[in-house]
Design a protein around this motif. Structure first.
Motif, PDB file in Angstrom:
ATOM      1  N   LEU A 171      34.701 -42.725 -41.296  1.00  0.00           N
ATOM      2  CA  LEU A 171      34.792 -41.072 -41.269  1.00  0.00           C
ATOM      3  C   LEU A 171      33.475 -40.545 -40.809  1.00  0.00           C
ATOM      4  O   LEU A 171      32.928 -39.973 -41.492  1.00  0.00           O
ATOM      5  CB  LEU A 171      35.306 -40.345 -42.402  1.00  0.00           C
ATOM      6  CG  LEU A 171      36.679 -41.237 -42.878  1.00  0.00           C
ATOM      7  CD1 LEU A 171      37.211 -40.496 -44.291  1.00  0.00           C
ATOM      8  CD2 LEU A 171      37.803 -40.958 -41.960  1.00  0.00           C
ATOM      9  N   TYR A 172      33.031 -40.943 -39.281  1.00  0.00           N
ATOM     10  CA  TYR A 172      31.746 -40.765 -39.103  1.00  0.00           C
ATOM     11  C   TYR A 172      31.412 -39.411 -38.581  1.00  0.00           C
ATOM     12  O   TYR A 172      32.382 -38.605 -37.973  1.00  0.00           O
ATOM     13  CB  TYR A 172      31.349 -41.623 -37.904  1.00  0.00           C
ATOM     14  CG  TYR A 172      31.587 -43.197 -38.251  1.00  0.00           C
ATOM     15  CD1 TYR A 172      30.877 -43.641 -39.394  1.00  0.00           C
ATOM     16  CD2 TYR A 172      32.064 -43.902 -37.283  1.00  0.00           C
ATOM     17  CE1 TYR A 172      31.012 -45.073 -39.632  1.00  0.00           C
ATOM     18  CE2 TYR A 172      32.335 -45.378 -37.389  1.00  0.00           C
ATOM     19  CZ  TYR A 172      31.687 -45.706 -38.545  1.00  0.00           C
ATOM     20  OH  TYR A 172      31.950 -47.192 -38.830  1.00  0.00           O
ATOM     21  N   GLY A 173      30.184 -38.745 -38.888  1.00  0.00           N
ATOM     22  CA  GLY A 173      29.594 -37.475 -38.283  1.00  0.00           C
ATOM     23  C   GLY A 173      28.447 -38.055 -37.307  1.00  0.00           C
ATOM     24  O   GLY A 173      28.214 -39.228 -36.985  1.00  0.00           O
ATOM     25  N   LEU A 174      27.971 -36.874 -36.914  1.00  0.00           N
ATOM     26  CA  LEU A 174      26.900 -37.211 -35.922  1.00  0.00           C
ATOM     27  C   LEU A 174      25.639 -36.600 -36.228  1.00  0.00           C
ATOM     28  O   LEU A 174      25.590 -35.600 -36.932  1.00  0.00           O
ATOM     29  CB  LEU A 174      27.259 -36.454 -34.605  1.00  0.00           C
ATOM     30  CG  LEU A 174      28.511 -36.803 -33.730  1.00  0.00           C
ATOM     31  CD1 LEU A 174      28.639 -35.997 -32.626  1.00  0.00           C
ATOM     32  CD2 LEU A 174      28.505 -38.439 -33.187  1.00  0.00           C
ATOM     33  N   THR A 175      24.347 -37.342 -35.877  1.00  0.00           N
ATOM     34  CA  THR A 175      23.065 -36.600 -35.888  1.00  0.00           C
ATOM     35  C   THR A 175      23.040 -36.089 -34.551  1.00  0.00           C
ATOM     36  O   THR A 175      22.890 -36.856 -33.461  1.00  0.00           O
ATOM     37  CB  THR A 175      22.046 -37.842 -36.302  1.00  0.00           C
ATOM     38  OG1 THR A 175      22.399 -38.574 -37.602  1.00  0.00           O
ATOM     39  CG2 THR A 175      20.957 -37.236 -36.293  1.00  0.00           C
ATOM     40  N   ILE A 176      22.457 -34.888 -34.564  1.00  0.00           N
ATOM     41  CA  ILE A 176      22.306 -34.285 -33.172  1.00  0.00           C
ATOM     42  C   ILE A 176      20.838 -33.730 -33.011  1.00  0.00           C
ATOM     43  O   ILE A 176      20.135 -33.433 -34.014  1.00  0.00           O
ATOM     44  CB  ILE A 176      23.075 -32.945 -33.392  1.00  0.00           C
ATOM     45  CG1 ILE A 176      24.649 -33.056 -33.943  1.00  0.00           C
ATOM     46  CG2 ILE A 176      22.973 -32.145 -32.233  1.00  0.00           C
ATOM     47  CD1 ILE A 176      25.541 -32.224 -34.226  1.00  0.00           C
ATOM     48  N   ALA A 177      20.439 -33.950 -31.703  1.00  0.00           N
ATOM     49  CA  ALA A 177      19.067 -33.600 -31.394  1.00  0.00           C
ATOM     50  C   ALA A 177      18.831 -32.028 -31.442  1.00  0.00           C
ATOM     51  O   ALA A 177      19.723 -31.458 -31.095  1.00  0.00           O
ATOM     52  CB  ALA A 177      18.776 -34.069 -29.840  1.00  0.00           C
ATOM     53  N   THR A 178      17.765 -31.732 -32.017  1.00  0.00           N
ATOM     54  CA  THR A 178      17.340 -30.449 -32.313  1.00  0.00           C
ATOM     55  C   THR A 178      16.085 -30.121 -31.735  1.00  0.00           C
ATOM     56  O   THR A 178      15.192 -30.737 -31.542  1.00  0.00           O
ATOM     57  CB  THR A 178      17.129 -30.066 -33.645  1.00  0.00           C
ATOM     58  OG1 THR A 178      16.628 -28.616 -33.997  1.00  0.00           O
ATOM     59  CG2 THR A 178      16.177 -31.010 -34.762  1.00  0.00           C
TER      60      THR A 178
END
Length: 503
Positions: free
Chosen positions: A121-128
């Motif tokens: 049940l994956y989420g994302l790491t998002i560039a900030t």
């Protein structure tokens, strides 16, 4: 209750406490009364939904892989009782033996899929854009998931939803079709056996995690209207979806709608006609035309029409119509008298606009207590009248075409947008059909019919089919809520978009 039904239910763990009620269950195979089932009152329904919400508050805290273990144990119960449950599907829904067993196999397959999913049940790491910050998305359990299922897939569709919802951390409440309550009782009894084994293995599980609501419209409305039901996954007619959707929208609940399908196939000049014949025959006649993915419209190229259609007519005349548990039967009964009346009405309308009907006769198996028909092939001069509507019965409307783009336009010229297919060995035609300028359906197949879907692919359609997706791919997200998280691990507070706010 008939002795055979009682023995079958007992083998699946259904106790006598569920029988002797007011809901009469007739087998479409014989028309006979096979059980009388206790119905759920609206008060009881609301209490079970409240209990499911309390169960959800605890279940969401259990790690997803441990939730997956419950689904794994349920899969074991299904494997052990596949023959009995498959037979009950045949008895209550009228499916031939292989289709009844195939439906239970779908349940087993989705259990396997969901167990694996419980660790993915994956989420994302998002560039900030902000220094010394991390941004990510996380997925959390949603709440109580209501499941409304239809008679034609009385157990598999519940499993598609239930198995994913459970590993996602939700509680589930099931309102099956009032035409098929016995298969629901049996499935729920098997699930309760899995719960018992889960507890015996030392796992914690809250009471009320899964509930069953037996009855008609009133309990269905209670499920749709209850403010603790976060999502309702409803399978049925487009009319049902038009009633359910606005109610859920009014209280800002989620809807996952799997509605009608007026599905089409195109037979191109380059098609393998032997393969096409088998694909069309199963897609149009299987389950007595009572699948949402049943093939209902067929466009055959002018150059092969006179070679292909007579062969198809011969297949229509040769298939065995009969009791679904008899060896060799390919076509079982229509579910009830209303389905038979709709069948006859559509054929009369087709004749009235020039349609040429092959087949379509009543087949006398048990007099008029049951409703067996020979599948109907209707040659039409135009895409009009009953062709534009879904009739939930084995009627295939056949039309000529000369231009592939024109055939695709006609395929798309109906309200529903569930499934579609093309039979061709021309790569350009195949790619056009699957492109943005091709089929507008949720499912677009090449060299197989529109029927059937493996659980690895998301199932559902567009337009009046409702837009929902069940099983496979990323459909698990429908049963969860998403949060975006930003973490500042620095000592300054830069604002996004270059905003300055110094105090």
């Amino acid at each position: 209750m008939s002795a055979g039904t009682r023995i079958l239910l007992e083998s699946l763990g259904v106790t006598s406490g569920h029988t002797g009620g007011t809901l009469k269950v007739h087998s479409p195979n014989t028309g006979e009364l096979i059980a009388e089932v206790v119905e759920t009152s609206v008060t009881e329904a609301n209490a079970r939904i409240d209990a499911a919400h309390q169960a959800y508050l605890q279940w969401r805290l259990i790690p997803a892989p441990k939730r997956g273990e419950l689904v794994r144990l349920f899969g074991e119960e299904l494997r052990a009782h596949k023959d009995a449950l498959g037979k009950l599907v045949s008895v209550e829904a009228g499916k031939i033996t292989s289709e009844g067993l195939g439906e239970v196999q779908e349940m087993i397959d989705i259990c396997d899929f969901a167990v694996g999913l419980s660790r993915q049940l994956y989420g994302l790491t998002i560039a900030t854009e902000r220094a010394e910050h991390r941004m990510m998305e996380t997925w959390h359990p949603l709440g109580v998931v209501g499941i409304i299922s239809a008679f034609n897939f009385p157990v598999a569709v519940w499993a598609w939803n239930a198995c994913l919802a459970l590993v996602c951390g939700d509680a589930i409440v099931w309102k099956p079709s009032e035409k098929t309550p016995l298969t629901a009782l049996a499935t729920h009894a098997l699930f309760e056996r899995a719960i018992a084994k889960y507890k015996a293995a030392g796992y914690a599980i809250p009471e009320g995690l899964s509930a069953l609501l037996i009855g008609g419209k009133a309990v269905g409305e209670a499920l749709v209207d209850h403010d603790k039901v976060a999502l309702v996954s409803a399978t049925g007619s487009t009319a049902m979806g038009r009633a359910v959707g606005p109610k859920l929208a009014a209280r800002f609940a989620r809807a996952l709608l799997e509605l009608g399908g007026n599905n089409a196939a195109i037979i191109a000049p380059s098609a393998d006609l032997d393969l096409s014949l088998r694909g069309v025959a199963f897609a149009a006649m299987g389950t007595a035309g009572q699948r949402c993915t049943t093939l209902r419209r067929l466009f055959v190229h002018d150059s092969i029409y006179d070679a292909f259609v007579p062969r198809l007519k011969q297949a229509y005349g040769s298939v065995k119509v009969g009791h679904p548990l008899e060896d060799g039967t390919l076509i079982g009964p229509l579910i009830d008298a209303q389905a038979f009346q709709n069948f006859e009405k559509a054929l009369d309308e087709a004749r009235g606009v020039g349609g040429k009907v092959t087949g379509g006769e009543r087949v006398d198996i048990n007099g008029h207590q049951s409703h067996y028909v020979r599948p109907a092939l209707v040659e039409m001069d135009a895409h009009m009248g009953p062709v534009l509507r879904e009739t939930f019965a084995p009627i295939l409307y056949v039309m000529r075409y000369s231009d592939i783009r024109g055939a695709i336009d006609l395929q798309n010229a109906v309200g529903a947008g569930l499934s579609s297919s093309i039979f061709t060995n021309d790569v350009r035609e195949a790619e056009l059909f699957m492109s943005v300028a091709g089929s507008d359906c949720g499912i677009a197949n090449v060299n197989i019919g529109p029927s059937g879907a493996e659980i690895g692919g998301a199932f559902g359609g567009e337009k009046e089919t409702g837009g929902g997706r069940e099983s496979g791919s990323d459909s698990w997200r429908a049963y969860m809520r998403r949060a975006t998280n930003t973490i500042n691990y620095g000592t300054t507070l830069p604002l996004a978009q270059g905003v300055k706010f110094d105090v």
